[in-house]
Design a protein around this motif. Structure first.
Motif, mmCIF file in Angstrom:
data_model
loop_
_atom_site.group_PDB
_atom_site.id
_atom_site.type_symbol
_atom_site.label_atom_id
_atom_site.label_comp_id
_atom_site.label_asym_id
_atom_site.label_seq_id
_atom_site.Cartn_x
_atom_site.Cartn_y
_atom_site.Cartn_z
ATOM 1 N N MET A 1 0.852 -1.175 0.000
ATOM 2 C CA MET A 1 0.000 0.000 0.000
ATOM 3 C C MET A 1 0.895 1.234 0.000
ATOM 4 N N ILE A 2 0.531 2.192 -0.827
ATOM 5 C CA ILE A 2 1.281 3.449 -0.942
ATOM 6 C C ILE A 2 0.557 4.537 -0.163
ATOM 7 N N LEU A 3 1.286 5.287 0.634
ATOM 8 C CA LEU A 3 0.753 6.467 1.304
ATOM 9 C C LEU A 3 1.167 7.682 0.487
ATOM 10 N N ILE A 4 0.188 8.457 0.030
ATOM 11 C CA ILE A 4 0.459 9.657 -0.759
ATOM 12 C C ILE A 4 0.148 10.867 0.110
ATOM 13 N N VAL A 5 1.170 11.657 0.401
ATOM 14 C CA VAL A 5 1.016 12.850 1.231
ATOM 15 C C VAL A 5 1.072 14.058 0.310
ATOM 16 N N THR A 6 -0.024 14.811 0.267
ATOM 17 C CA THR A 6 -0.143 15.912 -0.677
ATOM 18 C C THR A 6 -1.147 16.928 -0.139
ATOM 19 N N HIS A 7 -1.786 17.653 -1.025
ATOM 20 C CA HIS A 7 -2.865 18.568 -0.639
ATOM 21 C C HIS A 7 -4.004 18.442 -1.636
ATOM 22 N N ARG A 8 -5.145 19.008 -1.288
ATOM 23 C CA ARG A 8 -6.380 18.818 -2.070
ATOM 24 C C ARG A 8 -6.280 19.267 -3.517
ATOM 25 N N THR A 9 -5.562 20.339 -3.796
ATOM 26 C CA THR A 9 -5.541 20.890 -5.156
ATOM 27 C C THR A 9 -4.294 20.488 -5.940
ATOM 28 N N ASP A 10 -3.680 19.387 -5.569
ATOM 29 C CA ASP A 10 -2.510 18.889 -6.294
ATOM 30 C C ASP A 10 -3.002 18.001 -7.437
ATOM 31 N N TYR A 11 -3.171 18.605 -8.599
ATOM 32 C CA TYR A 11 -3.756 17.896 -9.729
ATOM 33 C C TYR A 11 -2.804 16.871 -10.339
ATOM 34 N N THR A 12 -1.508 17.047 -10.152
ATOM 35 C CA THR A 12 -0.569 16.023 -10.612
ATOM 36 C C THR A 12 -0.795 14.724 -9.854
ATOM 37 N N THR A 13 -1.059 14.836 -8.560
ATOM 38 C CA THR A 13 -1.357 13.647 -7.769
ATOM 39 C C THR A 13 -2.647 12.988 -8.244
ATOM 40 N N ASP A 14 -3.638 13.800 -8.602
ATOM 41 C CA ASP A 14 -4.880 13.241 -9.146
ATOM 42 C C ASP A 14 -4.594 12.394 -10.389
ATOM 43 N N PHE A 15 -3.717 12.868 -11.243
ATOM 44 C CA PHE A 15 -3.337 12.128 -12.449
ATOM 45 C C PHE A 15 -2.694 10.792 -12.084
ATOM 46 N N VAL A 16 -1.754 10.823 -11.131
ATOM 47 C CA VAL A 16 -1.078 9.590 -10.711
ATOM 48 C C VAL A 16 -2.077 8.627 -10.077
ATOM 49 N N ILE A 17 -2.995 9.155 -9.274
ATOM 50 C CA ILE A 17 -4.002 8.305 -8.638
ATOM 51 C C ILE A 17 -4.893 7.635 -9.683
ATOM 52 N N ASN A 18 -5.221 8.334 -10.736
ATOM 53 C CA ASN A 18 -5.985 7.711 -11.819
ATOM 54 C C ASN A 18 -5.219 6.525 -12.404
ATOM 55 N N LYS A 19 -3.907 6.681 -12.557
ATOM 56 C CA LYS A 19 -3.077 5.570 -13.065
ATOM 57 C C LYS A 19 -3.035 4.412 -12.071
ATOM 58 N N LEU A 20 -2.916 4.740 -10.783
ATOM 59 C CA LEU A 20 -2.914 3.688 -9.760
ATOM 60 C C LEU A 20 -4.235 2.932 -9.769
ATOM 61 N N ASN A 21 -5.334 3.664 -9.862
ATOM 62 C CA ASN A 21 -6.654 3.012 -9.925
ATOM 63 C C ASN A 21 -6.760 2.113 -11.150
ATOM 64 N N HIS A 22 -6.276 2.591 -12.274
ATOM 65 C CA HIS A 22 -6.323 1.814 -13.519
ATOM 66 C C HIS A 22 -5.549 0.505 -13.386
ATOM 67 N N ARG A 23 -4.464 0.543 -12.616
ATOM 68 C CA ARG A 23 -3.625 -0.648 -12.436
ATOM 69 C C ARG A 23 -3.962 -1.425 -11.164
ATOM 70 N N SER A 24 -5.002 -1.004 -10.463
ATOM 71 C CA SER A 24 -5.443 -1.662 -9.218
ATOM 72 C C SER A 24 -4.343 -1.700 -8.159
ATOM 73 N N ILE A 25 -3.595 -0.630 -8.049
ATOM 74 C CA ILE A 25 -2.538 -0.522 -7.041
ATOM 75 C C ILE A 25 -3.132 0.191 -5.826
ATOM 76 N N PRO A 26 -3.077 -0.439 -4.649
ATOM 77 C CA PRO A 26 -3.693 0.163 -3.462
ATOM 78 C C PRO A 26 -2.903 1.366 -2.945
ATOM 79 N N TYR A 27 -3.629 2.363 -2.463
ATOM 80 C CA TYR A 27 -3.016 3.580 -1.931
ATOM 81 C C TYR A 27 -3.985 4.230 -0.949
ATOM 82 N N GLN A 28 -3.463 5.122 -0.157
ATOM 83 C CA GLN A 28 -4.260 6.022 0.670
ATOM 84 C C GLN A 28 -3.705 7.422 0.445
ATOM 85 N N ARG A 29 -4.594 8.388 0.293
ATOM 86 C CA ARG A 29 -4.188 9.774 0.078
ATOM 87 C C ARG A 29 -4.413 10.539 1.377
#
Length: 90
Positions: free
Chosen positions: A1-29
């Protein structure tokens, strides 16, 4: 599981999270400005243990970008103290 530490308006993280979801890689933001209202805990016995939203099996962490929480309703001295503590925590 990946822990992603960021902020609400970090759109680059949103892009990466979309890729993680597509690959079924677990994470918590963890959005730093939500630290006041989130469920997290630290425990130090023989090893350091961090849990967030009931998860404590993180294998990696990505510190992307951080922001301090917005603290309202307290005296300025208290607000500055709390911001310093949150900054140290992050």
């Amino acid at each position: 599981m990946i822990l992603i530490v960021t902020h609400r308006t970090d759109y680059t993280t949103d892009f990466v999270i979309n890729k993680l979801n597509h690959r079924s890689i677990p994470y918590q933001r963890l959005n730093c400005e939500d630290l006041i209202s989130q469920d997290y805990a630290f425990e130090i016995k023989n090893i350091f243990n961090f849990s967030f939203k009931g998860q404590n099996s993180f294998t990696s962490a990505w510190f992307r970008r951080t922001k301090l929480p917005n603290i309202e309703g307290v005296a300025e001295e208290e607000r500055l103290y709390l911001l310093g503590e949150y900054d140290a925590l992050i």
